[in-house]
Scaffold this motif. Sequence first.
Motif, short mmCIF file in Angstrom:
data_model
loop_
_atom_site.label_atom_id
_atom_site.label_comp_id
_atom_site.label_asym_id
_atom_site.label_seq_id
_atom_site.Cartn_x
_atom_site.Cartn_y
_atom_site.Cartn_z
N GLY A 164 21.02 11.01 -6.41
CA GLY A 164 21.36 9.78 -7.10
C GLY A 164 20.61 8.54 -6.65
N ALA A 165 19.72 8.67 -5.66
CA ALA A 165 18.93 7.51 -5.22
C ALA A 165 17.97 7.09 -6.33
N LYS A 166 17.73 5.77 -6.41
CA LYS A 166 16.83 5.24 -7.43
C LYS A 166 15.73 4.42 -6.73
N PRO A 167 14.69 5.10 -6.26
CA PRO A 167 13.62 4.41 -5.54
C PRO A 167 12.92 3.36 -6.40
N LEU A 168 12.53 2.25 -5.78
CA LEU A 168 11.75 1.25 -6.51
C LEU A 168 10.33 1.74 -6.74
N ARG A 169 9.88 2.69 -5.90
CA ARG A 169 8.60 3.37 -6.14
C ARG A 169 8.76 4.84 -5.76
N ASN A 170 8.19 5.70 -6.57
CA ASN A 170 8.19 7.13 -6.27
C ASN A 170 6.93 7.46 -5.48
N TRP A 171 7.05 7.30 -4.18
CA TRP A 171 5.89 7.37 -3.30
C TRP A 171 5.17 8.70 -3.38
N ASP A 172 5.85 9.76 -3.69
CA ASP A 172 5.25 11.09 -3.73
C ASP A 172 4.56 11.40 -5.05
N GLN A 173 4.77 10.58 -6.05
CA GLN A 173 4.26 10.90 -7.39
C GLN A 173 3.07 10.06 -7.82
N GLU A 174 2.59 9.23 -6.91
CA GLU A 174 1.46 8.34 -7.29
C GLU A 174 0.12 8.97 -6.94
N ASP A 229 0.86 -1.18 0.00
CA ASP A 229 0.00 0.00 0.00
C ASP A 229 0.90 1.24 0.00
N ASN A 230 0.42 2.32 -0.59
CA ASN A 230 1.19 3.56 -0.54
C ASN A 230 0.86 4.28 0.77
N ALA A 231 1.47 3.79 1.84
CA ALA A 231 1.21 4.36 3.16
C ALA A 231 1.70 5.80 3.25
N ALA A 232 2.69 6.15 2.43
CA ALA A 232 3.23 7.51 2.46
C ALA A 232 2.17 8.53 2.07
N LYS A 233 1.39 8.24 1.04
CA LYS A 233 0.36 9.18 0.60
C LYS A 233 -0.73 9.33 1.66
N LYS A 234 -1.12 8.21 2.28
CA LYS A 234 -2.13 8.26 3.33
C LYS A 234 -1.60 9.05 4.53
N TRP A 235 -0.37 8.76 4.91
CA TRP A 235 0.27 9.46 6.04
C TRP A 235 0.30 10.96 5.78
N ALA A 236 0.73 11.35 4.58
CA ALA A 236 0.85 12.76 4.25
C ALA A 236 -0.52 13.44 4.22
N THR A 237 -1.51 12.79 3.63
CA THR A 237 -2.85 13.38 3.53
C THR A 237 -3.46 13.61 4.91
N GLU A 238 -3.29 12.63 5.79
CA GLU A 238 -3.85 12.75 7.14
C GLU A 238 -3.18 13.88 7.92
N LEU A 239 -1.87 14.01 7.78
CA LEU A 239 -1.17 15.08 8.50
C LEU A 239 -1.45 16.44 7.88
#
Length: 356
Positions: free
Chosen positions: A346-356, A314-324
């Motif tokens: 130079g980091a290469k995330p496996l998912r771009n949590w902020d862009q979904e 789950d994209n917990a980052a988006k939920k976390w950010a929205t709630e805060l």
Amino acid sequence: MTLKRLTLATALAPLLALTAPMTASADDFNVTIVAGHPPVFRWVRMMPEAFIPTVTAELTKLGHTVTFSEQYGGALAKVGDELEAVEAGLAEIGACSSLFDPAKLAVQNVTYYTPFVSSDVRLVGNVVNDLHANLPAMTEAYAENGVVYIGAPITIDDYLVMSNFPINSLADLQGRKIAAPGAAINWLSGTGAVGVAGNLTTYYNEIKTGVYNGVIVFASAALPGKLYEVAPHITRFGLGAQYSGSLCANKDWWDGLPAEVRTAFLAGSAAAQDWYTTDLENAVTGALAKMAEAGATVTEAPDDMRQAWADGMDNAAKKWATELDAQGKPASEILKTYMDAMRAAGAKPLRNWDQE
């Protein structure tokens, strides 16, 4: 001296006293410093190894002395209670854990909502330090709780899974009880594993007694915690390096210090950060090798398994950010700023949590 000259000197004395350079008085500072974890762990050892010696030396240069009362391993506060102890004035300085105090330091937990981003502990520490310097919402989280962020970000090396069973595919996690710290429980979503809250002070005994089958942990703490004895299967998934807390100071006490004294304590924090990060970088590879020598099996998860884990979460980052955001805390801005800074470095995330 003639009477006329004596009278003139006497008359000028008060004026000369006012214009003479002021000499700082020597003071003795008594400081209680607290950490819930015992000093076997590096983020506690950085205090006696680097922070305290540096502060002592800097204050000595200024003509001051300092006496530290070191309260570690739950002597004054349990894991996650350090901020409250500092806020209440039971300690002047503490290792304030955002990971285990998410209600009060919510925005500090941005890295724990963004796994699979980078295993570079120095990069994560520097980026988080920059966030505190440039985003007011980061330091406001401390001020709201009567403390001050004074640096020395505690970064955690790349998280992996240690279990009492082999993991050859994600299906092997199905139905297994896996302990994880704080927000890291969210990482288990989509794997079929049952997440259980835990921390390093309890992992060993609870795996040994069958409370759970494995833990999400990091090598540099797993070795001194001897987790390989009860969870000998080590699977490196590259869940990422994380930020878990920093040194904080009681705000009233801090505000009452002379500027030069605050500078000495900040020098101690900078020294502690450098000592901690360098020592951690040197220790990680050795920790895995020593656990393997002690009988553990270390396995590198293939890229497709890692990507499948990341994609299934789950994209917990988006939920976390929205709630805060709804609470007036600009977590979406913090999330984007963090991810942008990591990608730019130079980091290469496996998912771009902020862009979904």
